[in-house]
Write a protein that holds these residues in place. Structure first.
Motif, PDB file in Angstrom:
ATOM      1  N   THR A 234      11.876   9.145  -9.073  1.00 28.24           N
ATOM      2  CA  THR A 234      11.228   9.246  -7.765  1.00 28.24           C
ATOM      3  C   THR A 234      10.639   7.899  -7.357  1.00 28.24           C
ATOM      4  O   THR A 234      10.825   7.443  -6.228  1.00 28.24           O
TER       5      THR A 234
ATOM      6  N   THR B 219      13.470   5.319  -6.514  1.00 33.22           N
ATOM      7  CA  THR B 219      14.131   5.531  -5.222  1.00 33.22           C
ATOM      8  C   THR B 219      13.191   5.171  -4.084  1.00 33.22           C
ATOM      9  O   THR B 219      13.624   4.624  -3.073  1.00 33.22           O
ATOM     10  N   ALA B 220      11.887   5.468  -4.242  1.00 32.49           N
ATOM     11  CA  ALA B 220      10.944   5.107  -3.184  1.00 32.49           C
ATOM     12  C   ALA B 220      10.893   3.594  -3.018  1.00 32.49           C
ATOM     13  O   ALA B 220      10.877   3.074  -1.897  1.00 32.49           O
TER      14      ALA B 220
ATOM     15  N   TYR C 101      14.003   2.399  -1.322  1.00 29.77           N
ATOM     16  CA  TYR C 101      13.967   2.740   0.098  1.00 29.77           C
ATOM     17  C   TYR C 101      13.137   1.712   0.869  1.00 29.77           C
ATOM     18  O   TYR C 101      13.542   1.237   1.930  1.00 29.77           O
ATOM     19  N   GLN C 102      11.984   1.361   0.290  1.00 28.14           N
ATOM     20  CA  GLN C 102      11.141   0.348   0.942  1.00 28.14           C
ATOM     21  C   GLN C 102      11.876  -0.980   1.036  1.00 28.14           C
ATOM     22  O   GLN C 102      11.812  -1.664   2.055  1.00 28.14           O
TER      23      GLN C 102
ATOM     24  N   LEU D 100       1.867   1.893  -3.549  1.00 27.93           N
ATOM     25  CA  LEU D 100       0.719   2.418  -4.292  1.00 27.93           C
ATOM     26  C   LEU D 100       0.467   3.874  -3.917  1.00 27.93           C
ATOM     27  O   LEU D 100       0.179   4.711  -4.766  1.00 27.93           O
ATOM     28  N   GLY D 101       0.607   4.165  -2.625  1.00 25.47           N
ATOM     29  CA  GLY D 101       0.427   5.542  -2.169  1.00 25.47           C
ATOM     30  C   GLY D 101       1.422   6.482  -2.817  1.00 25.47           C
ATOM     31  O   GLY D 101       1.073   7.591  -3.227  1.00 25.47           O
ATOM     32  N   VAL D 102       2.669   6.009  -2.927  1.00 26.23           N
ATOM     33  CA  VAL D 102       3.694   6.840  -3.568  1.00 26.23           C
ATOM     34  C   VAL D 102       3.301   7.116  -5.013  1.00 26.23           C
ATOM     35  O   VAL D 102       3.423   8.245  -5.514  1.00 26.23           O
TER      36      VAL D 102
ATOM     37  N   LEU E 299       0.686   9.685  -5.085  1.00 26.47           N
ATOM     38  CA  LEU E 299       1.308  10.973  -4.760  1.00 26.47           C
ATOM     39  C   LEU E 299       2.012  11.557  -5.991  1.00 26.47           C
ATOM     40  O   LEU E 299       1.852  12.741  -6.326  1.00 26.47           O
TER      41      LEU E 299
ATOM     42  N   PRO F  90       0.815  -1.232   0.000  1.00 26.26           N
ATOM     43  CA  PRO F  90       0.000   0.000   0.000  1.00 26.26           C
ATOM     44  C   PRO F  90       0.837   1.265   0.000  1.00 26.26           C
ATOM     45  O   PRO F  90       0.431   2.263  -0.604  1.00 26.26           O
ATOM     46  N   VAL F  91       2.002   1.214   0.633  1.00 23.28           N
ATOM     47  CA  VAL F  91       2.844   2.416   0.646  1.00 23.28           C
ATOM     48  C   VAL F  91       3.336   2.730  -0.763  1.00 23.28           C
ATOM     49  O   VAL F  91       3.310   3.883  -1.207  1.00 23.28           O
TER      50      VAL F  91
ATOM     51  N   LEU G  56       1.089  14.955  -8.049  1.00 21.74           N
ATOM     52  CA  LEU G  56       2.066  16.009  -8.283  1.00 21.74           C
ATOM     53  C   LEU G  56       2.212  16.321  -9.761  1.00 21.74           C
ATOM     54  O   LEU G  56       2.038  17.450 -10.193  1.00 21.74           O
TER      55      LEU G  56
END
Lengths: 353, 326
Positions: free
Chosen positions: B298, B301-302, B305-306, B17-19, B22, B14-15, B26
């Motif tokens: 972006t 990198t996200a 990071y996860q 997907l959230g990214v 986001l 979910p994180v 943007l």
């Protein structure tokens, strides 16, 4: 009167003062709140008992003074065809220190310009030399102070209420509210901060306000996380349980028992965060997506001077001036922040770290 | 253990997907529609037809969330949002706006240069910070300790911009130890990589040492250290083995959490030292208003990071079996 308000210069000066006024008002408000509380007075005394804290606080105050001088804008009149008109505004700082504008680069204290073999005489001496456009480097370095303090200060002022609100809500109510808030901030957190800042600035365009908003979006996350964690702990403590057993409503518990007890963490996080914000501003301005051209910024100074470093003789003064100012401000903020943390963080009580 | 790993990975979905949402908000919603984006990329003085053409060529001529002109599921599928989510999740990043190259290919081509700087920087930073923080803990409450702590705060207060510029001036121009800038692939290019690695390591060292020292001091005040002392073990053995082992969890966490900082560093360092990696690709994308490349970088990198967070969580459970039950 109407003519005054439609004047773009006046609007400009009102805005520049308002930006600083918000920061100063928040500082005064905080100080008064601390001073009115006996424990707060004791802690303040404890903070200032260290020489490092006193010196660094003095440096910060000095920077604030420069920023204030640079915020008060006065109109410059010119009499043209018998009519007095405002041609531009000048800050008090520029009135007090107004070096002559040269044609191009010159070394510190030089009497002639550096450009090529055709050295021209300068109009005046410049303690830190001039840059490629002939601007006095010292003045630019001083003008960077205001930008840095506003970026750091205004963002922190915007972010603190948001961070407290969401952190306390997530920590106290738990359940769905907590899941939602945690989800939002872990999503924002997983995009590396600098990339998110770059994307935001790219889309919003350059500017001081835009920078504050972009940094607010990336900064509330950390504060929220810390406040949430602390609230989770506080919620289970006897005095909060007792208040609940006595029938106190959720919001009065939050207001009277939780929020006052997370303030020390908020303060520590905010002060330590300040230096990160100033450093980020320098980086974004260096990349050309920070403040608008013409606003003093150390990052922009470094960016401009970057190409001149390869010259012979090396043009070192711009980078050195900007870097030193940045270093002094961040060092003062770090030293002061560390002292505040040492005094306020209960986990560090009773031992020297 | 397997169940724990799967559960941990599912938490990240979910994180991610959230990214993606986001990024969509943007770059597509906030950016103000295709017209605005096209003007930003092409400039203000372009003919209207050229803009329409560009929008159609880039596939931006669809509605954001809902397409009333399509039928059935197409109402949702023929939208920018669906295209964005679908492309990103299938790693189909599209073509770069500035040179028409396939972005995924470009990223894969440029990744080795980035890795050859980032991996040594990470390892050197971790090693040096552990070594120095252990040493400062060993000599705690002496003048060396005080001097070290002050140095750390001073190092933290220097902007990375200064590290980069001063590093080049000192090590490459004055001392002539390394080339000023440039890049060659690794076996031959060690001397090109050395300066960026050195600068990147130094830039992160102050904060890391100070954090490490705090952790070490916290560990030293624990019971097991007193027990070890009572057994007559030497101080260096206690610190080097017992304390170090226990301090590794927070140290590793902070190292992983500082990965975004490494990305930030690599943006500036790669750009300044002329290393053709992902960082300089990011800077070029910023300068060329290439939202497609920024979007892909972006997202990647996200995700990285996860992955880093998951790996640290898994490594905790290897170190501390109690955590597996949570």
């Amino acid at each position: 009167m109407k003519a005054l308000f439609s004047n773009p210069f006046l609007l400009d000066s009102v805005r520049s003062m308002a930006e600083v006024a918000v920061v100063v008002a928040a500082l005064l408000f905080g100080t008064v709140r601390v001073l009115r509380h006996p424990v707060g007075r004791g802690r303040l005394k404890q903070i200032f008992s260290s020489r490092g804290a006193r010196v660094s606080f003095g440096v910060l105050l000095f920077f604030l003074l420069i920023a204030l001088l640079d915020s008060i804008r006065l109109p410059v009149y010119e009499i043209r065809a018998g009519e007095r008109r405002i041609v531009k505004t000048e800050t008090l700082l520029e009135k007090l220190y107004h070096p002559a504008r040269e044609e191009t680069l010159s070394a510190p204290l030089a009497t002639v310009t550096l450009e090529g073999y055709r050295s021209r005489p300068l109009k005046g001496r410049h303690i830190l030399g001039t840059d490629l456009n002939g601007n006095d480097v010292l003045l630019q370095a001083l003008k960077g102070v205001r930008t840095a303090l506003i970026i750091g200060g205004l963002t922190v002022v915007i972010v603190i209420p948001l961070g407290i609100l969401f952190g306390v809500l997530a920590g106290y109510f738990g359940g769905r509210v907590d899941d939602l808030i945690t989800y939002v901030f872990s999503t924002i957190e997983s995009v590396p901060e600098i990339l998110l800042l770059i994307c935001l600035m790219k889309l919003m365009g350059q500017g001081l306000t835009q920078l504050c908003i972009a940094m607010g979006i990336t900064t509330w996350v950390g504060l929220c996380r810390v406040v949430r964690g602390e609230t989770l702990k506080l919620r289970e403590l006897p005095f909060v349980q007792a208040a609940r057993a006595l029938g106190a409503g959720a919001f009065s518990i939050l207001r009277r028992h939780i929020i006052p007890n997370v303030m020390h963490i908020v303060l520590i996080t905010a002060i330590l965060r300040f230096s990160g914000l100033v450093l980020s501003e320098a980086i974004l301005s260096y990349l050309g997506i920070g403040v608008e051209p013409g606003t003093g910024s150390w990052g922009a100074m470094i960016d401009q001077a970057r190409n001149d470093l390869a010259r012979d003789p090396v043009v070192w003064w711009s980078v050195t001036a900007a870097g030193t100012m940045l270093f002094i401000l961040i060092l003062a903020a770090n030293v002061f922040g560390d002292r505040v943390r040492d005094v306020l963080d209960p986990r560090l009580q009773g031992r020297r770290v | 253990m397997g169940a724990y790993v799967i559960r941990r990975i599912l938490y990240a979905v979910p994180v991610i997907l959230g990214v993606l949402v986001l990024i969509f908000l943007l770059f597509f919603v906030y950016a103000g529609g295709a017209q605005n984006i096209a003007r930003q990329v092409l400039g203000e003085k372009v003919r209207k037809e050229a803009i329409e053409e560009w929008i159609a060529a880039k596939g931006l001529d669809k509605p954001l969330w809902y397409n009333p002109r399509a039928s059935g599921l197409g109402r949702f599928e023929e939208t920018l949002f669906y295209a964005h989510m679908h492309d990103m999740l299938t790693l189909n990043f599209g073509k770069s706006w500035r040179d028409g190259d396939d972005i995924l290919e470009k990223i894969l081509r440029r990744a080795p240069a980035s890795l050859s700087v980032a991996v040594p920087t990470f390892l050197a930073g971790l090693g040096a910070s552990v070594f120095f923080s252990l040493y400062l803990a060993f000599v705690r409450e002496t003048w060396i300790d005080r001097f070290g702590t002050v140095t750390c705060v001073a190092m933290m207060s220097l902007s990375i911009l200064i590290y980069i510029i001063a590093g080049q001036a000192l090590f490459a121009i004055v001392l002539r130890w390394f080339p000023v800038s440039g890049y060659r692939p690794l076996p031959l290019g060690g001397r090109f990589i050395a300066l960026p690695v050195l600068v990147g390591t130094l830039a992160g060292l102050g904060g890391a040492i100070r954090f490490g020292r705090t952790i070490m001091l916290e560990e030293i005040s624990r019971e097991y250290v007193r027990a070890a002392r009572a057994r007559g073990l030497s101080e260096s053995r206690i610190l080097g083995i017992h304390v170090l082992k226990n301090a590794m969890i927070p140290l590793l966490t902070s190292a992983v959490l500082s990965l975004p900082l490494l990305i930030l560093g690599s943006l500036l360092i790669e750009n300044f030292y002329g290393i053709p990696g992902l960082g300089s690709m990011g800077i070029e994308a910023i300068q060329a208003n290439d939202f497609m490349e920024l979007r892909a970088l972006t997202f990647i990198t996200a995700v990285l990071y996860q992955i880093g967070l998951i790996l640290t969580d898994i490594s905790y459970t290897l170190v501390d079996p109690r955590l597996r039950l949570r």
